[in-house]
Design an enzyme around this catalytic site. Structure first.
Site, PDB file in Angstrom:
ATOM      1  CE1 TYR A  22      -8.725   6.180  -4.950  1.00 15.64           C
ATOM      2  CE2 TYR A  22      -8.047   4.473  -2.543  1.00 15.64           C
ATOM      3  CZ  TYR A  22      -7.956   5.253  -3.420  1.00 15.64           C
ATOM      4  OH  TYR A  22      -6.536   6.464  -3.907  1.00 15.64           O
ATOM      5  CE  LYS A  75      -5.087   4.497  -7.366  1.00 16.64           C
ATOM      6  NZ  LYS A  75      -4.344   5.871  -7.934  1.00 16.64           N
TER       7      LYS A  75
END
Length: 287
Positions: free
Chosen positions: A126, A130
């Protein structure tokens, strides 16, 4: 000024839209209008809207699930953002994109807040998605704005699916169930109302590039839980544990406090301490 807001029904989006209305016409958008997981359809929607500013609050944020389906996280947080940024550049719109403190974490010995100039180092799929999304958003146009924030919670999320950390703690405590909360991950819980207000001020200052926007101070998740119960006047069976004991599928940063010195240097006042923001939230949330 015409401002499109993707993810307008989320915690941050719901606090942003009314504040952005002071700058011009706000067009709230949901996944129905633009789905970042379907990049082929993005350009046509942006071309039809032709906003002056496009604010993206949408993201794939299932941190643990991203470990087993990284392609889903990258589809939304990278390839979808890339297409959105390209579409914004085509119509001359400024893109405002939100990122996370989870772009840090590799420096496990860190004890000093990270500035925008510090090298990132994510420890999860994740976080990597990002961080890559930040790069594509900024590379698309020099006038774009990327805002990193941390530990968001908001009134509008209190009744939504899954709520937020504050609501989860309150719910479990009222059920009389024991709580084991991690005490070795240091960050800054941030109230969406405060982050939204600072975002509007950055737009008023025509800010570009990368900024950190969080409330002030430092906390672990255990310390946040303890403060929630103290302020709410609740007695809870609360026990601090380590990240290793919690054993989540995805690693979290042991320290990801963000410095907001650049924000204040740009003329935006420092956000209030997280304890004061929490008190405001508890006073403003629906009974």
């Amino acid at each position: 000024m015409k401002i499109a807001v993707l993810g307008a029904a989320g915690q941050l989006g719901r606090d942003l839209c009314p504040r952005l209305s002071a700058l011009g016409e706000v067009v709230p958008l949901s996944r129905v209008e633009i789905d970042l997981a379907r990049p082929d359809a993005i350009a046509a929607v942006v071309a039809d809207l032709r906003p002056d500013v496009f604010v993206n609050c949408a993201a794939y944020n299932l941190v643990d699930k991203a470990e087993t389906e990284p392609e889903s996280a990258f589809a939304v947080n990278v390839w979808g953002v890339r297409e959105l940024a390209t579409a914004c550049r085509t119509v001359g719109a400024k893109l405002v994109h939100f990122s996370t403190d989870y772009v840090f974490g590799l420096d496990a010995a860190r004890t000093v807040p990270f500035s925008e100039d510090d090298a990132p180092g994510p420890v999860s799929a994740y976080g990597l998605s990002k961080l890559t999304g930040e790069f594509v958003a900024r590379a698309a146009a020099p006038g774009n704005l990327v805002i990193r924030t941390c530990g968001l919670y908001g009134v509008w999320g209190s009744g939504g699916k899954g709520g937020n950390f504050v609501e989860t703690m309150l719910r479990i405590a009222k059920q009389g169930k024991p709580l084991r909360v991690v005490n070795d991950q240091h960050c800054t819980p941030s109230y969406t109302a405060d982050v939204a207000a600072a975002t509007v001020q950055l737009l008023e200052h025509n800010a570009t590039g990368l900024f950190h926007v969080t409330n002030s101070g430092t906390s672990t998740w255990y310390q946040l839980a303890a403060e929630i119960f103290r302020q709410a006047g609740l007695r809870a069976d609360l026990t601090p544990i380590t990240s290793a004991e919690f054993n989540a599928p995805a690693k979290r940063p042991p320290y990801s406090v963000l410095s907001t010195a650049k924000l204040t240097a740009h003329g935006v006042p420092a956000l209030r301490p997280w304890t004061e923001a929490l008190a405001a939230y508890l006073g403003e949330r629906p009974a």
